[in-house]
Design a protein around this motif. Structure first.
Motif, PDB file in Angstrom:
ATOM      1  N   UNK A  77       1.005  -1.118   0.006  1.00 14.33           N
ATOM      2  CA  UNK A  77      -0.259   0.046   0.070  1.00 14.33           C
ATOM      3  C   UNK A  77       0.944   1.333  -0.285  1.00 14.33           C
ATOM      4  N   UNK A  78       1.979   0.951  -0.763  1.00 14.68           N
ATOM      5  CA  UNK A  78       2.633   2.980  -1.264  1.00 14.68           C
ATOM      6  C   UNK A  78       2.545   2.782  -2.605  1.00 14.68           C
ATOM      7  N   UNK A  79       2.579   3.806  -2.705  1.00 20.26           N
ATOM      8  CA  UNK A  79       2.861   4.704  -4.122  1.00 20.26           C
ATOM      9  C   UNK A  79       4.097   5.324  -4.529  1.00 20.26           C
ATOM     10  N   UNK A  80       4.955   5.524  -5.910  1.00 18.63           N
ATOM     11  CA  UNK A  80       5.903   6.143  -5.264  1.00 18.63           C
ATOM     12  C   UNK A  80       6.668   6.259  -6.766  1.00 18.63           C
ATOM     13  N   UNK A  81       6.926   7.843  -6.969  1.00 15.60           N
ATOM     14  CA  UNK A  81       7.222   8.179  -7.713  1.00 15.60           C
ATOM     15  C   UNK A  81       8.444   8.279  -8.467  1.00 15.60           C
ATOM     16  N   UNK A 146       0.188  12.244 -10.106  1.00 14.36           N
ATOM     17  CA  UNK A 146      -1.342  11.784  -9.654  1.00 14.36           C
ATOM     18  C   UNK A 146      -1.377  10.277  -9.547  1.00 14.36           C
ATOM     19  N   UNK A 147      -0.896  10.084 -10.480  1.00 11.78           N
ATOM     20  CA  UNK A 147      -1.087   8.249 -10.530  1.00 11.78           C
ATOM     21  C   UNK A 147      -0.657   7.557  -9.055  1.00 11.78           C
ATOM     22  N   UNK A 158       9.231   9.277  -2.843  1.00 10.64           N
ATOM     23  CA  UNK A 158       9.276  10.002  -4.266  1.00 10.64           C
ATOM     24  C   UNK A 158      10.959   9.810  -4.503  1.00 10.64           C
ATOM     25  N   UNK A 159      11.580   9.124  -5.573  1.00  5.74           N
ATOM     26  CA  UNK A 159      12.459   9.220  -6.063  1.00  5.74           C
ATOM     27  C   UNK A 159      13.227  10.110  -6.952  1.00  5.74           C
ATOM     28  N   UNK A 160      13.956  11.160  -6.193  1.00  7.50           N
ATOM     29  CA  UNK A 160      14.312  12.611  -6.989  1.00  7.50           C
ATOM     30  C   UNK A 160      13.709  13.173  -8.199  1.00  7.50           C
ATOM     31  N   UNK A 161      12.573  13.215  -7.789  1.00  9.43           N
ATOM     32  CA  UNK A 161      11.029  13.256  -8.106  1.00  9.43           C
ATOM     33  C   UNK A 161      11.326  14.605  -9.838  1.00  9.43           C
ATOM     34  N   UNK A 162      12.069  15.562  -8.875  1.00  9.68           N
ATOM     35  CA  UNK A 162      12.441  16.988  -9.547  1.00  9.68           C
ATOM     36  C   UNK A 162      13.452  17.263 -10.622  1.00  9.68           C
TER      37      UNK A 162
ATOM     38  N   UNK B 187       8.905  -1.746 -12.868  1.00  5.84           N
ATOM     39  CA  UNK B 187       9.080  -2.047 -10.882  1.00  5.84           C
ATOM     40  C   UNK B 187       7.585  -0.866 -11.031  1.00  5.84           C
ATOM     41  N   UNK B 188       7.020  -0.121 -11.606  1.00  8.15           N
ATOM     42  CA  UNK B 188       6.306   0.772 -11.284  1.00  8.15           C
ATOM     43  C   UNK B 188       4.622  -0.042 -11.361  1.00  8.15           C
ATOM     44  N   UNK B 189       4.688  -1.109 -12.556  1.00  5.21           N
ATOM     45  CA  UNK B 189       3.464  -1.811 -12.815  1.00  5.21           C
ATOM     46  C   UNK B 189       3.373  -3.237 -11.147  1.00  5.21           C
ATOM     47  N   UNK B 190       4.521  -3.273 -10.520  1.00  8.16           N
ATOM     48  CA  UNK B 190       4.117  -4.055  -9.432  1.00  8.16           C
ATOM     49  C   UNK B 190       4.180  -3.195  -8.149  1.00  8.16           C
ATOM     50  N   UNK B 191       4.485  -2.100  -8.316  1.00  7.49           N
ATOM     51  CA  UNK B 191       3.893  -0.675  -7.623  1.00  7.49           C
ATOM     52  C   UNK B 191       2.737  -1.109  -7.504  1.00  7.49           C
ATOM     53  N   UNK B 192       2.368  -0.558  -8.585  1.00  4.95           N
ATOM     54  CA  UNK B 192       0.333  -0.752  -9.325  1.00  4.95           C
ATOM     55  C   UNK B 192      -0.371  -1.369  -9.240  1.00  4.95           C
ATOM     56  N   UNK B 193      -0.120  -3.201  -8.338  1.00  3.00           N
ATOM     57  CA  UNK B 193      -0.421  -3.539  -8.016  1.00  3.00           C
ATOM     58  C   UNK B 193      -0.515  -4.863  -9.028  1.00  3.00           C
ATOM     59  N   UNK B 194       0.216  -4.736 -10.473  1.00  2.27           N
ATOM     60  CA  UNK B 194       0.091  -6.448 -11.107  1.00  2.27           C
ATOM     61  C   UNK B 194       0.904  -7.048 -11.181  1.00  2.27           C
ATOM     62  N   UNK B 195       0.779  -8.320 -10.831  1.00  2.00           N
ATOM     63  CA  UNK B 195       1.198  -9.950 -11.283  1.00  2.00           C
ATOM     64  C   UNK B 195       2.555  -9.954 -12.094  1.00  2.00           C
TER      65      UNK B 195
END
Lengths: 361, 291
Positions: A77-81, A146-147, A158-162, B187-195
């Motif tokens: 349940x995390x989101x990453x940029x 947004x994503x 956030x991984x160095x997003x700017x 990696x983004x897709x993995x975090x977005x919950x795609x297997x």
């Protein structure tokens, strides 16, 4: 929303390289913690371990109450940029934003509503049908945000997003990220190598060096009381000046012959740190440091001067008011602000005890 | 601009060697084939007669030709689909390998360096009903193998040999395609919950579509023309025409049957057929490609 707890978090790569030496850390609910350090200090590895993209060699990681070590990135349940945004090039902006919701089986109508809501929050409502390649750098950055937001995760990473944006946009997005993070109140970890970004964004700031936390504190604590020459040199721009000096009790003797009143008792060889903004020009006197200007950098509001002081190998940087006219070769007299001197151990670089630094006359 | 126009001749001179090669080895024979398609010639080249479309009419009413058309359809779909999907599977696996990746890749690329006829002979020996190791193995499992008698088995054999030969080519392109997909996307897709499965179909596969489309076109050309050597060395079109593809029939009728007119007409038809197929691919499939 959740707290984040790191308990002796350690990362060793298969080739034996230790990227992180056991980190202990608690991040409060809704806090924005910035991790700053030079490249290779382990800050990105740390972030990737939080995300679940790198295995944790030892130690425990808790999000809220749950230990998440064994969980896949999707289940944390995390989101990453990402630094390069990592937008899906074959999906529209809306497609990018709803991808995570789709994967989690949110029904179509709810997805659309959520995406539109988020899009209007960050000013993307007119771009939903565009492909990432049709967007400018700043807009892509916004889509990446947004994503992350659309999922309402427990933690933002956030991984160095700017770092891929031009200077002006970077300042603007920095403000925007700060505003959004406060508004949404989501616990965030933000990795950067830019100390200005770090200072302006952070609730608390970690300076990392070679897989260890050098210092943890509020941005101003790190500025006022850096725990080591590493932190002192990293936080503040231009960097702090370091001079070698001999201490005897409260008296500091500089190689140029001047004597200064030390903030703490010390004996023998020490490193004296003075920030560029804490050297003040004064009238000619025996107590002042006599310097010669080597190079002038007018920045508008400020003027930076690199000056040579007898007995120092490196020139000192001094920050003057922008109105002051300086020429190379000028002779000047400077007085350091005695209450803002920093003393460090010349070998280890640690700060010499600071408890009474400012109080004693 | 002015200097540019003054050198009007230069580009042609620079292109000349390439154009000469194409003219001698493509345009001239193609023109000859078109001309010959309208003649009936005796085997010894002593006389020929202009017959308008008689050659074409005979081809389209010939059972043998329609059978070859069917054989070609089965053969080409099987080989193209097989060679591409197996190559993709191998490329995905090789992309994940970290240790010894280089030797895997080299081994997988090797078959491409083998000449089609040699590949055919290799497979023929492995499956030879009397001498072959694999046919003996199959025999032990209770499966009688004789591709010289059994048309289905012969077809299977040429399909296998052709797939094996083309897989390396596809593999190289798929692997390059896979490696050009940024890791952070997955990696983004993995975090977005795609297997892993979903990641492949929703991110990797669409991003590979330019590669896949290019390979589809190249594989079509391969199955229609270049498999000739493999078929000739393995089954020689037999048994009883079970593996006689269109290009093989062109050869048989022309160089074994000495029916030059019919052979020329067939090759013209084949040219038009593959041209149309490629056109269709560009019109309908390329639209789905994400560049």
């Amino acid at each position: 929303m959740a707290t984040l707890r790191l308990d002796g978090l350690k990362k060793t790569y298969p080739n034996g390289f230790v990227a992180l030496h056991g980190l202990d850390l608690e991040i409060a609910d809704g806090e924005l913690l910035v991790v700053v350090g030079p490249s290779g200090c382990g800050k990105s590895t740390l972030l990737r371990m939080l995300a679940g993209l790198e295995d944790i060699t030892a130690g425990d990681l808790y999000i809220g109450e749950a230990r998440v070590n064994p969980l896949e990135p999707a289940d944390r349940d995390i989101a990453m940029v990402f630094q390069n945004y990592a937008l899906y090039p074959h999906m529209s902006v809306a497609g990018n934003m709803e991808y995570a919701l789709k994967n989690r089986g949110v029904p179509k109508e709810a997805r659309r509503r959520k995406v539109e809501e988020t899009a209007s929050l960050i000013g993307l409502q007119d771009l939903l049908d565009r492909r990432p390649r049709q967007l400018s750098g700043g807009q892509r950055q916004r889509v990446a945000m947004g994503r992350a937001i659309v999922r309402e995760p427990q933690v933002f990473l956030f991984d160095e997003p700017l770092s891929n944006l031009d200077a002006k946009l970077r300042v603007q997005m920095r403000l925007e990220i700060r505003r959004l993070q406060k508004r949404l109140g989501v616990t965030s970890v933000y990795v950067t190598h830019d100390q200005v970004e770090a200072m302006t964004l952070a609730d608390r700031l970690i300076v990392m060096n070679e897989g260890r936390i050098e210092q943890l504190g509020s941005p101003m604590t790190l500025y006022d009381q850096p725990a080591s020459t590493f932190v002192a040199g990293f936080i503040g721009s231009p960097a702090m000046n370091f001079l070698s000096a001999e201490a005897s009790g409260r008296t500091l003797s500089l190689p140029c012959g001047n004597q200064l009143h030390a903030p703490v008792d010390a004996h023998g060889h020490v490193t004296l740190g003075i920030r560029p903004e804490h050297l003040v020009p004064v009238e000619e006197s025996d107590d002042a440091l006599a310097v010669q200007v080597e190079l002038v950098e007018p920045l508008g509001a400020d003027t930076l001067a690199y000056v040579q002081l007898d007995g120092q190998a490196e020139p000192l940087v001094v920050r003057f008011d922008g109105a002051r006219r300086l020429e190379e070769g000028d002779r000047l007299w400077l007085a350091p602000d005695l209450e803002r001197l920093h003393l460090f151990d010349p070998e280890q670089g640690q700060r010499l005890t600071t408890t009474e630094a400012i109080t004693t006359p | 601009m002015a200097t540019f126009q003054r050198h009007r001749l230069t580009p042609w001179i620079l292109l000349a060697p390439q154009l000469a090669v194409i003219a001698v080895f493509f345009f001239w024979p193609a023109a000859q084939a078109i001309v010959q398609a309208f003649y009936i010639e005796d085997p010894f080249g002593l006389g020929h007669e202009f017959v308008w479309f008689e050659n074409f009419a005979r081809i389209f009413t010939s059972f043998e030709y329609l059978r070859a058309l069917g054989v070609t359809a089965l053969f080409s779909v099987s080989v193209a689909v097989g060679a591409m999907s197996l190559a993709l599977l191998l490329a995905v696996q090789a992309d994940r390998v970290i240790h010894g990746a280089h030797s895997y890749k080299t081994l997988l690329i090797w078959p491409y360096a083998v000449a089609p006829a040699v590949a055919g002979v290799l497979w023929m020996f492995m499956f030879d009903p009397n001498l072959g190791l694999l046919s003996a193995g199959l025999e032990n499992l209770g499966i009688g193998w004789n591709h010289r008698v059994n048309g289905g088995q012969a077809m299977l054999l040429v399909i296998l040999a052709s797939i094996w030969k083309q897989m390396s080519y596809n593999f190289v392109f798929f692997l390059a395609g896979l490696q050009s997909i940024p890791k952070s996307l997955l990696e983004a897709a993995a975090i977005d919950g795609a297997g892993p499965w979903r990641r492949f179909w929703t991110v990797t596969f669409p991003l590979l579509s330019p590669t896949s489309f290019f390979l589809l076109v190249m594989n079509s050309v391969y199955v229609f023309f270049e498999t000739f050597g493999t078929i000739d060395a393995t089954t020689g079109g037999g048994p009883g025409g079970a593996t006689r593809t269109l290009v093989y029939k062109v050869y048989e009728d022309g160089f074994e049957g000495y029916d030059l007119g019919s052979s020329a007409a067939q090759s013209v038809i084949l040219l038009i057929l593959v041209g149309l197929l490629t056109l269709l691919q560009f019109r309908y499939i390329e639209r789905k490609v994400q560049y």
